[in-house]
Design an enzyme around this catalytic site. Structure first.
Site, PDB file in Angstrom:
ATOM      1  N   GLU A  21       0.813  -1.224   0.000  1.00  0.00           N
ATOM      2  CA  GLU A  21       0.000   0.000   0.000  1.00  0.00           C
ATOM      3  C   GLU A  21       0.848   1.277   0.000  1.00  0.00           C
ATOM      4  O   GLU A  21       0.374   2.319  -0.434  1.00  0.00           O
ATOM      5  CB  GLU A  21      -0.962   0.002   1.204  1.00  0.00           C
ATOM      6  N   HIS A  74       3.705   1.684  -1.793  1.00  0.00           N
ATOM      7  CA  HIS A  74       3.950   1.918  -3.225  1.00  0.00           C
ATOM      8  C   HIS A  74       2.668   2.390  -3.912  1.00  0.00           C
ATOM      9  O   HIS A  74       2.701   3.297  -4.754  1.00  0.00           O
ATOM     10  CB  HIS A  74       4.385   0.621  -3.918  1.00  0.00           C
TER      11      HIS A  74
HETATM   12  P1  AMP Z   1      11.242   0.278  -2.827  1.00  0.00           P
HETATM   13  O1  AMP Z   1      10.457  -0.655  -3.674  1.00  0.00           O
HETATM   14  O2  AMP Z   1      11.413  -0.187  -1.422  1.00  0.00           O
HETATM   15  O3  AMP Z   1      12.535   0.731  -3.474  1.00  0.00           O
HETATM   16  O4  AMP Z   1      10.356   1.595  -2.696  1.00  0.00           O
HETATM   17  C1  AMP Z   1       9.919   2.284  -3.837  1.00  0.00           C
HETATM   18  C2  AMP Z   1       9.349   3.605  -3.404  1.00  0.00           C
HETATM   19  O5  AMP Z   1       8.255   3.387  -2.516  1.00  0.00           O
HETATM   20  C3  AMP Z   1      10.362   4.482  -2.656  1.00  0.00           C
HETATM   21  O6  AMP Z   1      10.225   5.829  -3.083  1.00  0.00           O
HETATM   22  C4  AMP Z   1       9.937   4.306  -1.222  1.00  0.00           C
HETATM   23  O7  AMP Z   1      10.278   5.409  -0.408  1.00  0.00           O
HETATM   24  C5  AMP Z   1       8.432   4.185  -1.372  1.00  0.00           C
HETATM   25  N1  AMP Z   1       7.849   3.532  -0.192  1.00  0.00           N
HETATM   26  C6  AMP Z   1       8.239   2.370   0.376  1.00  0.00           C
HETATM   27  N2  AMP Z   1       7.517   2.128   1.487  1.00  0.00           N
HETATM   28  C7  AMP Z   1       6.657   3.156   1.625  1.00  0.00           C
HETATM   29  C8  AMP Z   1       5.653   3.500   2.588  1.00  0.00           C
HETATM   30  N3  AMP Z   1       5.388   2.720   3.637  1.00  0.00           N
HETATM   31  N4  AMP Z   1       4.968   4.650   2.410  1.00  0.00           N
HETATM   32  C9  AMP Z   1       5.236   5.464   1.345  1.00  0.00           C
HETATM   33  N5  AMP Z   1       6.170   5.193   0.407  1.00  0.00           N
HETATM   34  C10 AMP Z   1       6.875   4.063   0.551  1.00  0.00           C
END
Ligand code: AMP
Length: 283
Positions: free
Chosen positions: A35, A37
């Site tokens: 959620e 993402h």
């Molecule tokens: P990742 O797949 O972990 O590289 O994350 C992709 C994007 O999703 C990055 O910009 C993260 O900061 C964002 N993201 C990951 N977890 C969350 C969250 N709980 N709330 C908001 N954005 C998130």
């Protein structure tokens, strides 16, 4: 929704999305979409005419002994989620599309990458900068959506955009949490049931730190110690940091005046979790 699984296909598909006057948004991810993402994707869909979601588990941002091989990969589920969120294009490049000369980081990150995560995960932000810069170069978005969950990463990307004068607007979206406060993360899937219960200690430590600042506490060491003690009482955790830093430099800050950033990184068993809380207004 179109899926481009190669750079060649991306190049053929992008012009169709890029009619004159349209706004193109990108949401870079490593997949296993949750959620958090999906909220970034929702912001992007609302702000842009067309949205590209990239899904790429980037080898160069993982250190030796980290979880690159075990990182969750759920492409079919991710594609279904993107489809129902009205994403136009999902880009799932090969390693050779992103790294034609071999999987090595080639960008030296800006100084804001040095403290905190930079100290605990040497090379991590070089990998992040390299992959994000390459995605920007290939997709040429007008807006790029990143999560506040990875706050230092957003500062690193902001500096990357500024120093290279990229014509891209960075949009930072709020952290999505479970009801008990845990920030959503693909790595939460690694937690055992008892670790999952203990994992709320990150958000609780941040809330305590925030409360201390709001109550007038101005000694950094006192705030950091209180956060460490709360985490240690809640879980047999290894703490990488529980820090009061500047939200612009990520260097230690004596909190005489907010804004300031409270940031924590904690190992629960095999799982490393991070979280943060901005106190006061960002300058
Ligand atoms: P990742 O797949 O972990 O590289 O994350 C992709 C994007 O999703 C990055 O910009 C993260 O900061 C964002 N993201 C990951 N977890 C969350 C969250 N709980 N709330 C908001 N954005 C998130």
């Amino acid at each position: 929704m179109h899926v481009s699984s190669t750079l060649q296909d991306l190049r053929l598909t992008l012009p169709k999305l890029r009619a004159v006057g349209t706004t193109l948004g990108v949401v870079p991810t490593m997949g296993a979409l949750h959620e958090g993402h999906m909220s970034l994707i929702e912001y992007a869909v609302n702000r842009c005419d067309s949205v590209v979601v990239s899904i790429f588990v980037n080898p160069t941002q993982f250190g030796p002994g980290e979880d690159y091989r075990d990182y969750p990969r759920e492409l079919d589920r991710d594609l279904a989620k993107c489809r129902s969120a009205r994403v136009e294009l999902v880009y799932t490049p090969n390693i050779s599309d992103m790294y034609p000369a071999g999987a090595r980081a080639s960008i030296t990150p800006p100084p804001v990458a040095e403290p905190l995560e930079g100290l605990c995960r040497p090379g991590h932000f070089a990998g992040v900068c390299t992959v994000v810069h390459e995605l920007f170069r290939q997709i040429k978005p007008d807006l790029a959506f990143f999560g506040q969950k990875d706050a230092q990463q957003t500062a690193v990307i902001a500096a990357l955009i500024e120093t290279r004068r990229l014509p891209i607007q960075l949009v930072i979206c709020p952290t999505v949490r479970t009801e008990d406060g845990l920030a959503l993360s693909s790595r939460n899937a690694y937690l055992s049931p008892s670790e999952r219960m203990q994992a709320t200690c990150l958000a609780r430590a941040l809330a305590l730190g925030r409360q201390l600042v709001m109550d007038g506490e101005r000694r950094r060491a006192t705030i950091e110690r209180a956060m460490v003690e709360l985490i240690q009482q809640a879980a047999p955790a290894r703490i990488d940091y529980a820090a009061v830093v500047s939200p612009t430099t990520y260097l230690s800050l004596d909190p005489s005046e907010p804004p300031l950033m409270l940031a924590v990184a904690v190992h629960l068993g095999q799982t490393r979790l991070i979280d943060n809380c901005l106190v006061g207004q960002h300058p």
